[in-house]
Design a protein around this motif. Structure first.
Motif, PDB file in Angstrom:
ATOM      1  N   GLY A   1       6.776  -0.174   3.627  1.00  0.00           N
ATOM      2  CA  GLY A   1       6.388  -1.316   3.679  1.00  0.00           C
ATOM      3  C   GLY A   1       5.533  -0.996   5.189  1.00  0.00           C
ATOM      4  N   GLY A   2       4.827  -1.545   5.608  1.00  0.00           N
ATOM      5  CA  GLY A   2       3.585  -1.439   7.051  1.00  0.00           C
ATOM      6  C   GLY A   2       2.315  -2.208   6.254  1.00  0.00           C
ATOM      7  N   PRO A   3       1.472  -1.506   6.959  1.00  0.00           N
ATOM      8  CA  PRO A   3       0.066  -2.034   6.426  1.00  0.00           C
ATOM      9  C   PRO A   3       0.163  -1.615   5.176  1.00  0.00           C
ATOM     10  CG  PRO A   3      -0.074  -0.763   8.896  1.00  0.00           C
ATOM     11  CD  PRO A   3       1.441  -0.869   7.958  1.00  0.00           C
ATOM     12  N   ARG A   4      -0.819  -2.278   4.139  1.00  0.00           N
ATOM     13  CA  ARG A   4      -1.150  -1.787   2.643  1.00  0.00           C
ATOM     14  C   ARG A   4      -1.899  -1.131   2.999  1.00  0.00           C
ATOM     15  NH1 ARG A   4      -0.414  -6.509  -1.771  1.00  0.00           N
ATOM     16  NH2 ARG A   4      -1.384  -4.395  -2.952  1.00  0.00           N
ATOM     17  N   ASN A   5      -2.433  -0.268   3.065  1.00  0.00           N
ATOM     18  CA  ASN A   5      -4.384  -0.025   3.733  1.00  0.00           C
ATOM     19  C   ASN A   5      -3.313   1.727   4.159  1.00  0.00           C
ATOM     20  OD1 ASN A   5      -4.081  -0.100   5.953  1.00  0.00           O
ATOM     21  ND2 ASN A   5      -6.248  -0.875   6.501  1.00  0.00           N
ATOM     22  N   GLN A   6      -2.118   2.307   4.637  1.00  0.00           N
ATOM     23  CA  GLN A   6      -1.676   2.725   4.201  1.00  0.00           C
ATOM     24  C   GLN A   6      -0.446   3.733   3.707  1.00  0.00           C
ATOM     25  OE1 GLN A   6      -0.557   3.255   8.972  1.00  0.00           O
ATOM     26  NE2 GLN A   6      -2.270   1.333   9.204  1.00  0.00           N
ATOM     27  N   TRP A   7      -0.298   3.046   2.849  1.00  0.00           N
ATOM     28  CA  TRP A   7       0.184   3.642   1.409  1.00  0.00           C
ATOM     29  C   TRP A   7      -0.206   4.065   0.862  1.00  0.00           C
ATOM     30  CZ3 TRP A   7       3.852  -0.548  -0.679  1.00  0.00           C
ATOM     31  CH2 TRP A   7       5.036  -1.391   0.141  1.00  0.00           C
ATOM     32  N   LYS A   8       0.525   5.337  -0.074  1.00  0.00           N
ATOM     33  CA  LYS A   8      -0.226   6.313  -0.352  1.00  0.00           C
ATOM     34  C   LYS A   8       0.381   5.774  -2.552  1.00  0.00           C
ATOM     35  CE  LYS A   8       0.611   9.813   3.012  1.00  0.00           C
ATOM     36  NZ  LYS A   8       1.959  10.603   3.757  1.00  0.00           N
ATOM     37  N   VAL A   9       0.474   4.812  -2.959  1.00  0.00           N
ATOM     38  CA  VAL A   9       0.831   4.407  -3.900  1.00  0.00           C
ATOM     39  C   VAL A   9      -0.463   3.391  -3.635  1.00  0.00           C
ATOM     40  CG1 VAL A   9       3.057   5.290  -3.868  1.00  0.00           C
ATOM     41  CG2 VAL A   9       2.595   2.697  -2.694  1.00  0.00           C
ATOM     42  N   SER A  10      -0.609   3.327  -5.350  1.00  0.00           N
ATOM     43  CA  SER A  10      -1.493   1.616  -6.042  1.00  0.00           C
ATOM     44  C   SER A  10      -0.943   1.299  -6.136  1.00  0.00           C
ATOM     45  CB  SER A  10      -2.502   2.152  -6.618  1.00  0.00           C
ATOM     46  OG  SER A  10      -2.069   2.333  -8.358  1.00  0.00           O
ATOM     47  N   LEU A  11      -0.988  -0.658  -5.381  1.00  0.00           N
ATOM     48  CA  LEU A  11      -0.272  -1.538  -5.714  1.00  0.00           C
ATOM     49  C   LEU A  11      -0.862  -2.965  -6.591  1.00  0.00           C
ATOM     50  CD1 LEU A  11       0.857  -2.584  -1.926  1.00  0.00           C
ATOM     51  CD2 LEU A  11       2.444  -1.557  -4.194  1.00  0.00           C
ATOM     52  N   PRO A  12      -0.263  -3.076  -7.377  1.00  0.00           N
ATOM     53  CA  PRO A  12      -1.234  -4.212  -8.098  1.00  0.00           C
ATOM     54  C   PRO A  12      -1.842  -5.539  -7.499  1.00  0.00           C
ATOM     55  CG  PRO A  12       1.472  -4.010  -8.914  1.00  0.00           C
ATOM     56  CD  PRO A  12       1.527  -3.550  -7.418  1.00  0.00           C
TER      57      PRO A  12
END
Length: 118
Positions: free
Chosen positions: A107-118
């Motif tokens: 979780g957390g802000p999506r722009n801070q994730w290290k994986v791509s989301l569909p």
């Protein structure tokens, strides 16, 4: 020697390997992922060893249900009020690396994730 004798997650449950614990009760344990892919990334595991979701049967039903009901509570407590993602990698083609059933909670802000989301 049982297959779980060398299981890193069984060793974490036994206290033989340190972890940054998020939650623990008699049946399950949650701890931070050592290679986080999002601002919030923890794992929730049953304390009893089962290799993967594919190996679960009726005997694991109650703990699986309790784990899934615990995920939203832990995610909210970790600051994921705007949503979170759960992932259970199963088997080699499913990307499973540690053969002890575990649920990734991200979780957390999506722009801070290290994986791509569909």
């Amino acid at each position: 020697m049982n297959s779980h004798d060398n299981c890193i997650f069984c060793k974490i449950v036994a206290g033989q390997i340190p972890s940054r614990k998020v939650y623990e009760d008699d049946d399950m344990m949650a701890f931070h992922d050592i290679h986080p892919k999002a601002p919030v990334h923890f794992l929730l595991i049953p304390k009893s060893h089962v290799d993967s979701l594919a190996e679960c049967g009726p005997a694991e039903g109650e703990v699986l249900a309790r784990m899934m009901l615990k995920v939203p509570e832990l995610a909210r407590a970790a600051g994921c009020g705007n949503g979170f993602r759960t992932v259970i990698n199963t088997g080699p083609d499913g990307g499973q690396e540690v053969y002890h059933l575990h649920v990734h909670v991200l979780g957390g802000p999506r722009n801070q994730w290290k994986v791509s989301l569909p």
